[in-house]
Design a protein around this motif. Structure first.
Motif, short mmCIF file in Angstrom:
data_model
loop_
_atom_site.label_atom_id
_atom_site.label_comp_id
_atom_site.label_asym_id
_atom_site.label_seq_id
_atom_site.Cartn_x
_atom_site.Cartn_y
_atom_site.Cartn_z
N GLU A 63 3.05 -39.78 -12.18
CA GLU A 63 3.86 -41.31 -12.06
C GLU A 63 3.78 -41.84 -10.78
O GLU A 63 3.75 -43.46 -10.61
N VAL A 64 3.76 -41.44 -9.68
CA VAL A 64 3.56 -42.01 -8.59
C VAL A 64 2.16 -42.70 -8.31
O VAL A 64 2.15 -43.54 -7.82
N SER B 276 9.68 -37.28 -8.40
CA SER B 276 8.89 -37.74 -9.28
C SER B 276 7.42 -36.91 -9.38
O SER B 276 6.94 -36.46 -8.36
N GLN B 277 6.89 -36.90 -10.45
CA GLN B 277 5.70 -36.08 -10.75
C GLN B 277 4.49 -37.19 -10.16
O GLN B 277 4.71 -38.24 -9.86
N PRO C 94 5.29 -32.14 -8.97
CA PRO C 94 6.31 -32.73 -8.34
C PRO C 94 5.76 -33.35 -6.65
O PRO C 94 5.29 -32.48 -6.20
#
Length: 87
Positions: free
Chosen positions: A33-34, A29-30, A72
């Protein structure tokens, strides 16, 4: 389907609540997003001591270096046992 192989277990310190939380984050995930997911999760877990504002950052708890949200997770050097801080 995600397996433990593409997630890492990290410890995230939340100064607003003076607590640390262990969280699995997905490597592919980028970081943006996290950050959104972690902010929301820790807001729920902190019993109202912390509320996500949309301007928080995740940084390395030991060096204070802020992680690039456009990369990422796998490329940021985050691994099992990494200590992060949400500010």
């Amino acid at each position: 389907m995600m397996t433990a192989m593409n997630k890492v277990l990290v410890e995230i310190f939340l100064p607003a609540a003076a607590q640390s939380y262990e969280v699995y984050i997905p490597l592919e995930s980028q970081m943006s997003e996290v950050l959104t997911l972690v902010s929301s999760l820790l807001g729920d877990l902190s019993d109202g001591k912390y509320k996500a504002t949309g301007s928080e950052v995740l940084c390395d708890a030991e060096t204070g270096i802020i992680f690039n949200i456009n990369m990422p997770v796998a490329e940021l050097g985050i691994k099992n046992g990494s200590k992060l801080m949400l500010i």
